[in-house]
Motif scaffolding. Sequence first.
Motif, PDB file in Angstrom:
ATOM      1  N   GLU A   1     -58.083 -33.238  35.727  1.00 20.09           N
ATOM      2  CA  GLU A   1     -59.185 -32.912  36.650  1.00 20.09           C
ATOM      3  C   GLU A   1     -60.390 -32.370  35.894  1.00 20.09           C
ATOM      4  O   GLU A   1     -61.528 -32.749  36.152  1.00 20.09           O
ATOM      5  CB  GLU A   1     -58.743 -31.827  37.650  1.00 20.09           C
ATOM      6  N   LYS A   2     -60.118 -31.451  34.972  1.00 22.66           N
ATOM      7  CA  LYS A   2     -61.207 -30.849  34.195  1.00 22.66           C
ATOM      8  C   LYS A   2     -61.952 -31.929  33.413  1.00 22.66           C
ATOM      9  O   LYS A   2     -63.179 -31.918  33.333  1.00 22.66           O
ATOM     10  CB  LYS A   2     -60.667 -29.796  33.228  1.00 22.66           C
ATOM     11  N   LEU A   3     -61.186 -32.838  32.824  1.00 24.61           N
ATOM     12  CA  LEU A   3     -61.805 -33.917  32.050  1.00 24.61           C
ATOM     13  C   LEU A   3     -62.754 -34.720  32.915  1.00 24.61           C
ATOM     14  O   LEU A   3     -63.877 -35.033  32.521  1.00 24.61           O
ATOM     15  CB  LEU A   3     -60.727 -34.840  31.484  1.00 24.61           C
ATOM     16  N   LYS A   4     -62.279 -35.036  34.126  1.00 21.49           N
ATOM     17  CA  LYS A   4     -63.114 -35.844  35.042  1.00 21.49           C
ATOM     18  C   LYS A   4     -64.395 -35.099  35.366  1.00 21.49           C
ATOM     19  O   LYS A   4     -65.482 -35.650  35.345  1.00 21.49           O
ATOM     20  CB  LYS A   4     -62.348 -36.112  36.348  1.00 21.49           C
ATOM     21  N   ARG A   5     -64.244 -33.801  35.655  1.00 23.16           N
ATOM     22  CA  ARG A   5     -65.414 -33.005  36.038  1.00 23.16           C
ATOM     23  C   ARG A   5     -66.398 -32.913  34.859  1.00 23.16           C
ATOM     24  O   ARG A   5     -67.592 -33.068  35.013  1.00 23.16           O
ATOM     25  CB  ARG A   5     -64.936 -31.604  36.442  1.00 23.16           C
ATOM     26  N   LEU A   6     -65.857 -32.700  33.636  1.00 25.02           N
ATOM     27  CA  LEU A   6     -66.729 -32.540  32.474  1.00 25.02           C
ATOM     28  C   LEU A   6     -67.441 -33.847  32.134  1.00 25.02           C
ATOM     29  O   LEU A   6     -68.569 -33.849  31.660  1.00 25.02           O
ATOM     30  CB  LEU A   6     -65.932 -32.044  31.266  1.00 25.02           C
ATOM     31  N   GLU A   7     -66.738 -34.973  32.387  1.00 27.51           N
ATOM     32  CA  GLU A   7     -67.377 -36.258  32.096  1.00 27.51           C
ATOM     33  C   GLU A   7     -68.595 -36.479  32.976  1.00 27.51           C
ATOM     34  O   GLU A   7     -69.580 -37.078  32.561  1.00 27.51           O
ATOM     35  CB  GLU A   7     -66.380 -37.411  32.318  1.00 27.51           C
ATOM     36  N   LYS A   8     -68.510 -35.963  34.231  1.00 32.92           N
ATOM     37  CA  LYS A   8     -69.620 -36.148  35.161  1.00 32.92           C
ATOM     38  C   LYS A   8     -70.839 -35.333  34.771  1.00 32.92           C
ATOM     39  O   LYS A   8     -71.961 -35.673  35.085  1.00 32.92           O
ATOM     40  CB  LYS A   8     -69.168 -35.766  36.584  1.00 32.92           C
ATOM     41  N   GLN A   9     -70.619 -34.215  34.088  1.00 31.51           N
ATOM     42  CA  GLN A   9     -71.730 -33.296  33.792  1.00 31.51           C
ATOM     43  C   GLN A   9     -72.688 -33.853  32.755  1.00 31.51           C
ATOM     44  O   GLN A   9     -72.264 -34.542  31.849  1.00 31.51           O
ATOM     45  CB  GLN A   9     -71.174 -31.962  33.282  1.00 31.51           C
TER      46      GLN A   9
END
Length: 475
Positions: free
Chosen positions: A467-475
């Motif tokens: 989940e964190k990876l997905k969120r960080l990729e969006k940033q």
Amino acid sequence: MTDTTKHLLIVEDESALRAAIAAQLTHRGYDVQEAGSGEDAVARLAEFAFDIIITDLRLPGIDGSAVVEAAVGRYPDIIAIVVTGYGTVKDAVEAIKRGAWDFVSKPFQIDELLHALDSAIEQRRLKSENAYLRAQLEERYRFEGIIGKSRPMTRLFQLLETVAPTNSTILITGETGTGKEVVARAIHHNGPRRMHRFVALNCSAIPETLLEAELFGHVRGAFTGASGNRQGRLEQAHKGTLFLDEVGTMSPALQMKLLRVLQEREFERVGDSHTTKVDVRVIAATNSDLGRMVAEGSFREDLFYRLNVIPVHLPPLRDRKDDIPLLVRHFLDKVVAQAVAAQDSTMRSAPRLQLSVSQEAMRRLMAYHWPGNVRQLENAIERAVAFAANRPQIDIGDLPPEIQEARETAVSVALATGVSLPEEGMDLDAFISGIERDLIRRSLERTNGNKGQAARLLGLKRTTLVEKLKRLEKQ
Ligand SMILES: Nc1ncnc2c1ncn2[C@@H]1O[C@H](COP(=O)(O)OP(=O)(O)OP(=O)(O)O)[C@@H](O)[C@H]1O
Ligand SMILES: [Mg+2]
């Protein structure tokens, strides 16, 4: 991409004055960091290759002259400017002796400082000065050829001084290229056996079937092709030191024979019934985790304890990056010395003898994570010298591509600046997610992209990491 922004460190204990100067310099396009004490300044210098340092002379604790000395000692190309109070011109002269470029007296107009900066930058561009660091380097050679004055290396030198004069068996561990062999040789050359041979045997480079004969020697007819008697490395090292590299790759049968050598100091040549006595000091090295191999049953526990009498661990280069400038200087000097020795006429021209590295390139070298450690750094410098052709200064474009791309990470910046709250405030969320992103990237690197293992390293559930990876990729 070439970043021409100058990175500047301002050291001043009066915070209002410091903030005012910082604001002015930032306004003029400098990238400014502030330090409120000499100690703080020295810590920041260890982590970051500033282009310019401006320091007040009178500081509580470590004073301005000492800060200048630390800065110039580490980075011969840094521009140091000191700010002096009323009646302290003598101190300014002292600071200049210690490597400061110029001084301005308090109170000063910002234009005076800017002028001093401009002219220093211009003059420095024309002159490359590194005699100071070289002198310092020589002073630091406690173990010839082993460069380092970071804390882990200082501790290592202390340990080597203690153990070199003894006969104890030593196990050297560390990642590839961290200097295990250099250290093994240094121990030999600083110990009582230095008059005798240092014999190295890389256990992983020789096929298993030949290793035993290589180590113990053989008698005539011991196996097909054994036409005569032959001494093994163990006997060659008699009274000297035997260096067993990559000891973790030895077969169980050989491990047992080596154990006997360590316990009884005796062995038989392959095919021989006669027992030979030998007096050797054994230094072993490995880049695998022998402790874990013992737990898994692939390495003998009793042999491990016999080898691991004195453990010497070499930290990876990324954990002692304040050694990088020294190592760079050392390898530059080495390339030049080799070229001179080889009578290479293109390298003998005067400017080549004064090779240096731009601060920008130094920043990339310090930001890179160096999976191949010191060996990789040495190769990078050799390559950069070749790329720089006849230019006296190595620049970013001369570095290997992966190093050119190395960027300051949130973690390295936090380490360099201390987790401090800047006067102008900060974006807390961006800072925290920067650190989160860095640590996640590092855990993935360390586990070769295995998300389950990476999550475990970080104490997270795998799903949370994803989940964190997905969120960080969006940033
Ligand atoms: N502290 C140091 N100062 C100067 N040179 C160093 C230092 N550490 C390593 N080197 C140089 O880096 C190179 C690699 O060192 P060395 O062969 O000792 O590494 P290693 O740990 O044995 O690596 P591997 O596990 O791959 O065999 C050598 O050329 C060595 O001279
Ligand atoms: Mg080695």
